[in-house]
Write a protein that holds these residues in place. Structure first.
Motif, short mmCIF file in Angstrom:
data_model
loop_
_atom_site.label_atom_id
_atom_site.label_comp_id
_atom_site.label_asym_id
_atom_site.label_seq_id
_atom_site.Cartn_x
_atom_site.Cartn_y
_atom_site.Cartn_z
N ALA A 85 -79.46 18.48 81.26
CA ALA A 85 -80.02 18.31 79.68
C ALA A 85 -78.84 18.48 78.82
O ALA A 85 -78.12 19.41 79.01
N ASN A 97 -84.53 9.25 82.39
CA ASN A 97 -84.36 9.93 81.08
C ASN A 97 -85.40 9.42 80.11
O ASN A 97 -86.06 8.28 80.59
N ASP A 154 -89.07 17.05 82.36
CA ASP A 154 -88.47 16.66 81.06
C ASP A 154 -89.36 17.85 80.05
O ASP A 154 -88.55 18.56 79.44
N VAL A 185 -83.41 18.01 72.79
CA VAL A 185 -82.77 18.18 74.03
C VAL A 185 -83.02 16.84 74.68
O VAL A 185 -84.26 16.40 74.68
N TYR A 203 -77.37 22.60 81.65
CA TYR A 203 -77.64 22.60 80.47
C TYR A 203 -76.22 22.37 79.41
O TYR A 203 -75.42 23.42 79.88
N CYS A 218 -83.40 13.47 84.90
CA CYS A 218 -83.86 14.33 85.88
C CYS A 218 -84.39 13.38 87.13
O CYS A 218 -84.45 12.04 87.02
N VAL A 255 -83.08 14.97 78.34
CA VAL A 255 -83.06 15.13 79.59
C VAL A 255 -82.83 14.00 80.65
O VAL A 255 -83.72 13.01 80.39
N ILE A 301 -88.57 21.73 80.72
CA ILE A 301 -86.79 22.15 80.17
C ILE A 301 -86.85 22.16 78.70
O ILE A 301 -86.33 23.02 78.19
N LYS A 302 -87.69 21.21 78.04
CA LYS A 302 -87.59 21.44 76.64
C LYS A 302 -88.21 22.56 76.10
O LYS A 302 -87.73 23.08 75.17
#
Lengths: 617, 134
Positions: free
Chosen positions: A203, A179, A147, A159, A124, A163, A161, A150-151
């Motif tokens: 992120a 993404n 996604d 944010v 991050y 991944c 991301v 993580i947010k």
């Protein structure tokens, strides 16, 4: 007037957890611009030519274009670069959406990941803050779940991301990085490289901005180029249909591969079922766009009772449709959705399914090796089953996860004949037999079979008069002629490299900024860098030579710049390109000559390298 | 009365308006400095441009304790005098449409003033989602 800030290069060692950053230098910008070009320079300098693609020694480089996140139209693109596990050579992928600009607002031009984390992590980055965080709870999750998690975990919906899904975790060589849920760093297996580092996601969140040198002049040039862009037919077509509109464009030329290139034309009556019009009328709900995009080629679509998401590209239709014998939108769209969630390149996935169907048809693999499945062309349910298998490397999926070339090497028995690849990377859904310039482009592209290194749409949109002016022969824009193609592809590659270095979409640069004169006009007021068109072409040429030298160091030469034997032996059997074949040898001679490379080996000569300031390589 | 009208059905979510606004107002491309925001939900595929509606009875003006916000009698646009602002953020709380923002690091209020009648976002919106009502 403010000063343009090129951003920083952040280097993170995942093995030790140490990181450091430094500013991008003006010299680096002048020589390599940014994005793909600067990443190529970093990759060259960080490797020796011996590294295994899926080892910790392979660097993974996220690179923003010079104009990513600026006021330039369609400037949302970033590149991810590493040694490709598919080709063993130079690898990168390029994606739109909103990740690149956010990374730029955090202050970074490039982020280089080295080594390998001991256990799954995600990184991050918020401005100067860099955190390597545990991702054990995310391992095994698809890209959409990742996604969202993580947010939520970071408590910030803004944010961005990038991944991998299960495919990247399991080192499927056709794994991509996703993404904004559906935007992909698709080609070259960059998702597998990320997985090999135990890096589940990156992120980013930024609160800085991108400065601009001359506001008034920038506004002036924005209006001018916008008007220019609107004069191109593709601007209108992409704005209404997106790339699904290309189904009709390419099928009317008879170059849409059917059943793994056994044919290359979907007959009238059938073609309408997968046309751009049908997609628009039956599935699209609204237009969608990447950062700062004035074209909006994307859609939000829905298949009732199944799923809804953003996206759909012509290449995905081709690969997950006719290439595997499927002429059915709900099936294609479902497969597209699964590729996004598992994190698979739709082109590589469709290619390997087409390959295995043909290899089975020809009796080169036995019933015992296919997990009790029935492998038939046009089975609307089959892709769903196989995509899951390859993402988890289950049973037959372990073979498919290698891509068609890797699978052919394992199967042997002459099966490589049926793999539509160059240097191990799958050919897109445009048959090179019917578009000779494109065929040469596939053969020479630094990242293996690829249309976007050259993106030679000028082969069918420039007038013969214009072709003569630039390349000395009207034949350069005759898709059935070999003449002039060497010069054409060299020119296209040098110009297209600039788009990748600037972070501006090729769908915009194919029109308004097609000519370097226009690109130079845009760069100057934003960055303050004064450039002539000739400087820009020189940069484009330098980057193509640098990537070539990267591959030369990894033992590539002329023998690797070939198309599959099949395209020379078997003519297209029916449709508008009936009877056409392709053998690139003559065009290759012309291309090497145009490039100033040795014709026998395909290696850049010392004189050429010296001219480009690359003689230390 | 002038204000920026939004047709959310045609918005593609490209955020060019945010960027062009921050570019025009702050000479830097930074969506967080935009006086217009796109609220996006990528899974549902929705986007909603949020921008000041220049209300006829603006709650923000009512809430402002220092007179930093006022309604221009001629144009009907709600304007902002930075020098009078104490950053109390009463206006941010009062706006029923969440169309006023406080920028932490710049320490200023972000609010659309329709660029004096020629809004940059309207000019550059690729889909004409934004239009100026005069």
């Amino acid at each position: 007037m403010s000063k343009f800030d090129f951003g920083k290069v952040l280097q993170i060692d995942l093995t030790t957890g140490q990181y450091s950053s430094r500013p991008v230098t003006e010299e680096e910008i002048y020589n390599y611009m940014g994005g793909r070009g600067l990443s190529a320079k970093f990759l060259y300098d960080l490797t020796s030519g011996e590294e295994e693609p899926l080892s910790p020694q392979n660097p993974l480089i996220f690179g923003n274009g010079l104009l990513t996140g600026s006021a330039a139209p369609c400037s949302g693109r970033y590149t991810v670069t590493a040694i490709s596990p598919l080709t063993g050579g130079f690898g990168d992928g390029n994606s739109g959406g909103f990740f690149g600009p956010e990374m730029r607002y955090a202050g970074y031009s490039h982020i280089i990941f080295l080594g390998k984390a001991e256990k799954p992590v995600y990184v991050y980055i918020e401005n100067d803050k860099v955190e390597i965080r545990d991702a054990s709870h995310l391992w095994g999750k698809d890209t959409w779940e990742t996604d969202t998690f993580i947010k939520e975990e970071l408590g910030d919906l803004e944010v961005q991301v990038a991944c991998i899904g299960q495919a990247g975790e399991n080192l499927a060589k056709i794994a991509c990085i996703i993404n904004n849920l559906t935007r992909a760093i698709g080609r070259c297996g960059m998702g597998a490289v990320m997985g090999s580092k135990n890096l589940k996601a990156v992120a980013v969140r930024g609160h800085g901005g991108v400065d601009n040198v001359d506001l008034e002049k920038t506004f002036e040039i924005l209006s001018e180029t916008r008007k220019l862009a609107e004069t191109d037919w593709s601007f209108k077509l992409f704005g209404t249909h997106g790339t699904p509109g290309l189904v009709d464009v390419y099928n009317s030329r008879g170059v849409v591969p059917v059943k793994n290139f056994q044919k290359s034309w979907v007959p009238d009556g059938e073609a309408e079922k997968i046309s751009g019009d049908t997609f628009l009328k039956k599935y699209s709900k609204k237009h969608k766009a990447c950062y700062n995009c004035v074209i909006h080629c994307s859609h939000f679509y829905e298949v009732e009772g199944s799923h809804k998401e953003e996206g759909l590209e012509f290449e995905s239709i081709g690969a997950l449709g006719p290439r595997i014998g499927v002429i059915d939108y709900p099936s294609i769209l479902k497969a597209n959705h699964l590729c996004n969630r598992y994190g698979l390149d739709t082109i590589g996935a469709g290619d390997v399914i087409g390959f295995i169907l043909e290899v089975y048809e020809k009796g080169l693999i036995s019933n015992e090796e296919i997990d009790g499945l029935t492998l038939n062309w046009g089975d609307n349910q089959l892709a769903e089953v196989l995509l899951k298998k390859m993402s988890y490397r289950e049973g037959l999926g372990d073979l498919l996860a290698e891509g068609s070339y890797g699978a052919a090497k394992r199967i042997g028995k002459g099966s490589e004949y049926f793999s539509a690849h160059v240097k191990g990377q799958a050919i897109i859904s445009c048959d090179p037999r019917g578009l000779l310039g494109w065929g040469l482009a596939f053969a020479v592209a630094s990242r293996g079979a690829d249309h976007l290194r050259a993106h030679p749409v000028v082969e069918y949109i420039f007038t013969p008069e214009r072709a003569k002016e630039i390349w000395g022969t009207e034949k350069a824009v005759d898709r059935t002629a070999e003449e002039g193609k060497g010069k054409l592809i060299k020119w296209c590659e040098d110009v297209r490299a600039l788009a990748d270095c600037l972070g501006v979409c090729k769908f915009f640069t194919r029109t308004a900024y097609l000519l370097p004169e226009q690109l130079a006009k845009l760069i100057t007021p934003i960055t303050g860098i004064s450039l002539e068109a000739s400087n820009l072409l020189h940069v484009g040429e330098r980057i193509n030579n640098l990537e070539r030298m990267f591959n030369v160091r990894r033992k590539f030469d002329r023998k690797d710049d070939v198309l599959p034997e099949r395209f020379a032996k078997e003519a297209i059997p029916e449709g508008p390109s009936k009877g056409m074949t392709i053998d690139v040898s003559n065009m290759l001679d012309d291309y090497y000559e145009a490039r100033g490379w040795d014709i026998a080996t395909g290696k850049p000569t010392q004189d050429k390298l010296k001219e480009l300031g690359l003689d230390e390589l | 009365m002038s204000f920026i009208k939004v047709d959310r059905h045609t918005c593609t979510g490209c955020r060019y308006c945010e960027v062009i606004c921050s570019f025009n107002k702050s000479e830097v491309c930074d969506p967080s400095r935009g006086r217009i925001k796109i609220e996006k939900d990528e899974i549902r595929g929705t986007e909603k441009p949020v921008v000041c509606r220049q209300c006829s009875k603006p709650k923000c003006v009512e809430a402002c304790p220092t007179g930093a916000l006022y309604k221009d009698e001629k144009t009907g646009v709600v304007l902002y005098i930075n020098d009078l602002c104490t950053q109390c953020q009463a206006c941010v709380e009062a706006c029923p449409f969440n169309a006023i923002w406080f920028h932490q690091s710049l320490n200023i209020i972000l609010k659309c003033d329709i660029c004096g009648g020629d809004p940059a976002c309207v000019k550059y919106c690729p889909t004409k989602t934004l239009s100026l009502v005069e």
